[in-house]
Design an enzyme around this catalytic site. Sequence first.
Site, short mmCIF file in Angstrom:
data_model
loop_
_atom_site.label_atom_id
_atom_site.label_comp_id
_atom_site.label_asym_id
_atom_site.label_seq_id
_atom_site.Cartn_x
_atom_site.Cartn_y
_atom_site.Cartn_z
N HIS A 31 0.81 -9.53 3.50
CA HIS A 31 0.15 -8.56 2.60
C HIS A 31 1.18 -7.59 2.01
O HIS A 31 1.44 -6.54 2.57
CB HIS A 31 -0.92 -7.78 3.38
CG HIS A 31 -1.81 -6.96 2.50
ND1 HIS A 31 -3.11 -6.65 2.84
CD2 HIS A 31 -1.61 -6.40 1.29
CE1 HIS A 31 -3.64 -5.92 1.87
NE2 HIS A 31 -2.75 -5.75 0.92
N HIS A 53 2.78 -5.93 -1.89
CA HIS A 53 2.69 -5.77 -3.35
C HIS A 53 4.11 -5.71 -3.89
O HIS A 53 4.84 -4.76 -3.58
CB HIS A 53 1.93 -4.49 -3.70
CG HIS A 53 0.51 -4.49 -3.20
ND1 HIS A 53 -0.53 -4.96 -3.96
CD2 HIS A 53 -0.01 -4.11 -2.01
CE1 HIS A 53 -1.66 -4.85 -3.26
NE2 HIS A 53 -1.36 -4.34 -2.08
N LEU A 54 4.50 -6.69 -4.68
CA LEU A 54 5.87 -6.70 -5.22
C LEU A 54 5.91 -6.13 -6.64
O LEU A 54 6.99 -5.96 -7.20
CB LEU A 54 6.44 -8.12 -5.18
CG LEU A 54 6.62 -8.72 -3.77
CD1 LEU A 54 7.18 -10.13 -3.84
CD2 LEU A 54 7.51 -7.84 -2.90
N ASN A 75 -2.51 -8.17 -7.81
CA ASN A 75 -2.82 -7.05 -8.73
C ASN A 75 -1.58 -6.60 -9.50
O ASN A 75 -1.21 -5.43 -9.49
CB ASN A 75 -3.48 -5.89 -7.99
CG ASN A 75 -2.62 -5.32 -6.88
OD1 ASN A 75 -1.70 -5.98 -6.40
ND2 ASN A 75 -2.90 -4.09 -6.49
N ASP A 110 -7.35 -7.99 -3.78
CA ASP A 110 -6.85 -6.80 -3.07
C ASP A 110 -6.56 -5.62 -3.99
O ASP A 110 -5.96 -5.76 -5.05
CB ASP A 110 -5.59 -7.12 -2.27
CG ASP A 110 -5.15 -5.90 -1.47
OD1 ASP A 110 -6.02 -5.31 -0.81
OD2 ASP A 110 -3.98 -5.51 -1.55
N HIS A 161 -6.38 -5.19 6.00
CA HIS A 161 -6.13 -3.82 6.49
C HIS A 161 -7.34 -3.12 7.10
O HIS A 161 -7.87 -2.16 6.54
CB HIS A 161 -5.49 -2.95 5.42
CG HIS A 161 -6.05 -3.09 4.02
ND1 HIS A 161 -7.39 -3.14 3.76
CD2 HIS A 161 -5.42 -3.20 2.83
CE1 HIS A 161 -7.55 -3.27 2.45
NE2 HIS A 161 -6.38 -3.31 1.87
N ASN A 170 -5.40 3.42 1.03
CA ASN A 170 -6.71 2.80 0.85
C ASN A 170 -6.72 1.48 1.63
O ASN A 170 -5.98 0.58 1.25
CB ASN A 170 -6.98 2.56 -0.62
CG ASN A 170 -8.40 2.05 -0.85
OD1 ASN A 170 -9.16 1.89 0.10
ND2 ASN A 170 -8.73 1.77 -2.09
N ASP A 227 0.98 -4.11 4.05
CA ASP A 227 0.38 -3.58 2.82
C ASP A 227 1.43 -2.75 2.07
O ASP A 227 1.14 -1.67 1.54
CB ASP A 227 -0.89 -2.76 3.09
CG ASP A 227 -1.66 -2.45 1.82
OD1 ASP A 227 -1.31 -2.99 0.74
OD2 ASP A 227 -2.62 -1.66 1.88
N HIS A 229 5.32 2.89 -4.97
CA HIS A 229 5.00 3.68 -6.18
C HIS A 229 6.22 4.53 -6.52
O HIS A 229 6.91 5.02 -5.62
CB HIS A 229 3.81 4.61 -5.93
CG HIS A 229 2.52 3.90 -5.69
ND1 HIS A 229 1.88 3.16 -6.67
CD2 HIS A 229 1.75 3.78 -4.59
CE1 HIS A 229 0.77 2.64 -6.17
NE2 HIS A 229 0.67 2.98 -4.91
ZN LIG Z 1 -6.00 -3.42 -0.17
#
Ligand SMILES: [Zn+2]
Length: 429
Positions: free
Chosen positions: A62, A64-65, A96, A154, A234, A280, A307, A311
């Site tokens: 899990h 995010h790249l 996403n 997600d 998560h 979240n 996760d 940012h």
């Molecule tokens: Zn999520």
Amino acid sequence: MKMTHIVNGRIIDPANKRDEIADLWIANDLIADPPTDAAERSESDVIDASGLLVCPGLIDMHVHLRDPGQPQKETIASGSRAAAAGGFSSVVCMPNTNPVADNAGTITLIRERAQASAAVNVFTTGAISKGLKGEELAPYGAMAAAGIVAITDDGQCVQNHEVMRRAIEYAHLFGLPVLDHCQDYSLVGHGVMHEGEWSLRLGLPGWPRIGEEVIVARNILLAELCNSPVHCQHISSGGSVSLLRTAKARGIKISGEVCPHHIVLTDECLRTFDSNYKMNPPLRTASDIDAILEGLADGTLEILCSDHAPHAFYEKEVELDHAPFGITGLETEFGLFCDVLVHKRKVLDLSRLIAMFTMNPARLLALDRGTLSTRAPADVTLIDPDLEWTFDKERSQSLSRNTPFHGFELKGRAVRTIVAGRTVWKIED
Ligand SMILES: [Zn+2]
């Protein structure tokens, strides 16, 4: 042939039920049997793993790249370097992105970029719904052909249960598990933190446990109806753990994962109004942490992940209500879990800890990873489970610095990451 010989380490390979001091051989990019040829033996590269664990390369299912679309936060190149520095030889990236990975073309783009620039294996997921809008199903067949390993929205959650049912049934045709970010929009509203004493005191809108639990319960019922696997991402609430426990006891194909922040931090941290505590689902309470630890101990929860949600600083440096959710996590994840689960709370032994990063995600996603079987891809992580170290966010490989774990003193760290027989990261001496 290039032979590598890892000597004197403690091999922990849960998929083969191994936990013993032994040598490991790698021939080019595959795990190999010991060579019979004396010349090959003597010409091999030797890695001394005395005092270290020799494990299948860790998998984080899990992350995010942010690639394509948000290079100010992360790219496949930088995110995969952070993964390598955290001991991960494989990551599974969330869809996403911008554009959303809801079609074969974007999946192919991500895979080609990973091929060209990633330090570790990058497995892709496709969206459940077009544009993550929860309305129309994405083309799973074409995305499966392009190489996705699961579907998920997600960051968003399909609210319409009939759409979700069709998604699970449709994914089943292609053998794809469904991963779900469990959030009921009507119950959560604009919640930014756990609904409880601290949200009341701080005057911030609450994100109640039931906002997660309702969707976990929905997923259990749909997994049973469709007889197909659904994985709850998560897990933050103790109530969700109870729901998963009874469902699993009934043989339903449901599973759950845990992120380190949900077992290390509580909602009280928001007292400082620091947006690095805004996640979240949100940080909850000590009782939720206890329930999650119980769920890990009894096998209700079987997968650990980060996760990782980078940012840019200017995005987080705003009022709490407006700051985006999430923190980076790839480089702190193993240390936090090892420190808390193995050393401090003694919830898991090392073998079970490693299984939750290797065999368990590999099985759920049908990856040919997470094992040190002969002829498996030579992804190997060397770990010092007793190494005491302090996380310094300024030395992070990620492009982002949004982490609440700067300065944390942890026990347990990966010291070398090997992908396809090649060392892609190792700790500085
Ligand atoms: Zn999520």
